[in-house]
Scaffold this active site. Structure first.
Site, PDB file in Angstrom:
ATOM      1  N   ASP A   1     -57.416   6.796   7.537  1.00  0.00           N
ATOM      2  CA  ASP A   1     -58.598   7.495   7.018  1.00  0.00           C
ATOM      3  C   ASP A   1     -58.444   7.840   5.540  1.00  0.00           C
ATOM      4  OD1 ASP A   1     -56.574   9.195   7.910  1.00  0.00           O
ATOM      5  OD2 ASP A   1     -57.921  10.693   8.762  1.00  0.00           O
ATOM      6  N   HIS A   2     -57.271   7.558   4.961  1.00  0.00           N
ATOM      7  CA  HIS A   2     -57.017   7.804   3.538  1.00  0.00           C
ATOM      8  C   HIS A   2     -56.908   6.484   2.785  1.00  0.00           C
ATOM      9  CE1 HIS A   2     -55.691  12.140   3.844  1.00  0.00           C
ATOM     10  NE2 HIS A   2     -55.577  11.765   5.103  1.00  0.00           N
TER      11      HIS A   2
ATOM     12  N   ASP B   1     -50.713  13.827   0.009  1.00  0.00           N
ATOM     13  CA  ASP B   1     -51.923  14.314   0.661  1.00  0.00           C
ATOM     14  C   ASP B   1     -51.865  15.833   0.555  1.00  0.00           C
ATOM     15  OD1 ASP B   1     -53.904  15.203   2.326  1.00  0.00           O
ATOM     16  OD2 ASP B   1     -53.198  14.150   4.111  1.00  0.00           O
TER      17      ASP B   1
ATOM     18  N   GLU C   1     -47.513  11.001   6.624  1.00  0.00           N
ATOM     19  CA  GLU C   1     -47.870  10.801   8.039  1.00  0.00           C
ATOM     20  C   GLU C   1     -47.324   9.482   8.577  1.00  0.00           C
ATOM     21  OE1 GLU C   1     -51.077  12.824  10.323  1.00  0.00           O
ATOM     22  OE2 GLU C   1     -52.226  12.335   8.514  1.00  0.00           O
TER      23      GLU C   1
ATOM     24  N   ASP D   1     -56.105  13.384  -2.019  1.00  0.00           N
ATOM     25  CA  ASP D   1     -54.852  12.692  -2.300  1.00  0.00           C
ATOM     26  C   ASP D   1     -54.676  12.649  -3.812  1.00  0.00           C
ATOM     27  OD1 ASP D   1     -54.094  11.393   0.525  1.00  0.00           O
ATOM     28  OD2 ASP D   1     -56.270  11.328   0.228  1.00  0.00           O
TER      29      ASP D   1
ATOM     30  N   ASN E   1     -54.368  17.946   1.108  1.00  0.00           N
ATOM     31  CA  ASN E   1     -55.276  18.654   2.014  1.00  0.00           C
ATOM     32  C   ASN E   1     -56.022  19.778   1.305  1.00  0.00           C
ATOM     33  OD1 ASN E   1     -55.548  17.545   4.674  1.00  0.00           O
ATOM     34  ND2 ASN E   1     -53.369  17.928   4.971  1.00  0.00           N
TER      35      ASN E   1
ATOM     36  N   ASN F   1     -51.433   8.272   2.452  1.00  0.00           N
ATOM     37  CA  ASN F   1     -51.298   8.784   3.815  1.00  0.00           C
ATOM     38  C   ASN F   1     -51.705   7.646   4.744  1.00  0.00           C
ATOM     39  OD1 ASN F   1     -51.893   9.835   6.394  1.00  0.00           O
ATOM     40  ND2 ASN F   1     -52.174  11.884   5.578  1.00  0.00           N
TER      41      ASN F   1
END
Length: 261
Positions: A252-253, A151, A39, A223, A153, A12
Site C-alpha cells: 500500500d506504500h 514510514d 514492515e 513516507d 505514519n 514499506n
C-alpha cells in the site's frame, strides 16, 4: 565510491515474503544505492539476504514474525556501525535500524501507527517519538551527514493529505501532537528532502487498499526522507515512485527517495 552521488530510498513493502518479487524488480529498475525497508514481517533467519546479494545488495536487518521488521540494503557498499533499536528504550517491536554507508549515517524508522487518538497505542507512539528525538540528537552530534528515512505514519501538513477536512486534529496520522513530534525531530536540523524540491499538494506515498483509494488518488504522504543540515545542499533531487503501487498485489506504500549529488 564517491558519497557525492548516492540515491537513497525508503519503502514499506508490507511483507517482504509477499513483495520480494516486487522489490527485486524495483531494485533492478530504479537502481538505488541505499534502501531502507519497513514492515518486512520476517524473522531474521527468513530474511532473503542471499537473493538480494545476487542483485548486488548487502543487507542488515532486524525482524520478527508477522509484524514490523526493518532492513537497510546497500548496493556494492559496506554497511558499518549497525544499530538495531533505540538505545536505552526497551521495546520488543523491531522498528529501528541504522548503519553508516560511505560516511553517511542512515537511520531507518518504522514509526508506530498509534491506532486512534487518545488510545494507549497513541500514547506509546508519542513516547516512542520522544525517544527517537533524543537518540537522533546524539546521532547528529556523532554523524553530521545523516539521513533519517522511513514510514513515519505522520503526514507533515495539509498538502500531504487528500482531504484536510477528514484528516484533521482528531485523526490518527494528522493530529497536532503527532505533527508537533515530527516538527520537533526536524528542529534538530533535519529537512524534508521532498519539500526542498516540491511545494505541490496532492503527491502521496500511501493509499489504503479499501475504497479504490489508489485509483481515486485518496492518499497521504507519510513516507519521508529527512536530510541533515550538512547534506541539505547535496540533496539535489527527491521524489516518490508510484509505479510499484500499480503492480499486482502491491504494497500500500510507494518508494520515496532522495538523490545526493
Amino acid at each position: 565510491m564517491d558519497i557525492a552521488i548516492m540515491k537513497i530510498a525508503s519503502w514499506n513493502v508490507n511483507s517482504l515474503n509477499v513483495r520480494l518479487p516486487h522489490l527485486e524488480q524495483w531494485l533492478r529498475d530504479a537502481q538505488p544505492d541505499v534502501v531502507g525497508i519497513q514492515e518486512t514481517k520476517l524473522a531474521d533467519e527468513k530474511f532473503p539476504d542471499a537473493v538480494l546479494a545476487g542483485l548486488g545488495y548487502r543487507s542488515v536487518f532486524s525482524g520478527q514474525k508477522t509484524y514490523n521488521g526493518v532492513a537497510i540494503l546497500a548496493r556494492e557498499r559496506a554497511l558499518d556501525a549497525v544499530q538495531a533499536g533505540i538505545p536505552g528504550f526497551e521495546d520488543e517491536q523491531k522498528r529501528v535500524i541504522a548503519a553508516t554507508v560511505d560516511g553517511v549515517r542512515i537511520v531507518n524508522l518504522y514509526v508506530v501507527n498509534g491506532q486512534d487518538v487518545g488510545t494507549e497505542k497513541y500514547a506509546y507512539k508519542l513516547r516512542w517519538l520522544d525517544a527517537v528525538h533524543d537518540w537522533l540528537a546524539a546521532e547528529l552530534a556523532a554523524h553530521p551527514k545523516l539521513v533519517v528515512l522511513g514510514d513515519f505514519n505522520i503526514a507533515p501538513d495539509d498538502r500531504d493529505v487528500h482531504d484536510p477536512a477528514v484528516w484533521n486534529d482528531t485523526h490518527i496520522l494528522t493530529s497536532t501532537a503527532e505533527r508537533d513530534a515530527l516538527r520537533r525531530l526536524q528542529a534538530l536540523g533535519l529537512h524534508d528532502a521532498f519539500r526542498l524540491h516540491h511545494d505541490d499538494a496532492g503527491i502521496f506515498s500511501w493509499w489504503d487498499y479499501r475504497q479504490a483509494a489508489f485509483r481515486r488518488d485518496l492518499g497521504l504522504r507519510i513516507d519521508l526522507t529527512l536530510v541533515s543540515d550538512a547534506l541539505r545542499t547535496q540533496a539535489v533531487e527527491a521524489g516518490i515512485d508510484r509505479e510499484p503501487r500499480t503492480w499486482e498485489r502491491p504494497s500500500d506504500h510507494a518508494p520515496a527517495w532522495v538523490r545526493l549529488g
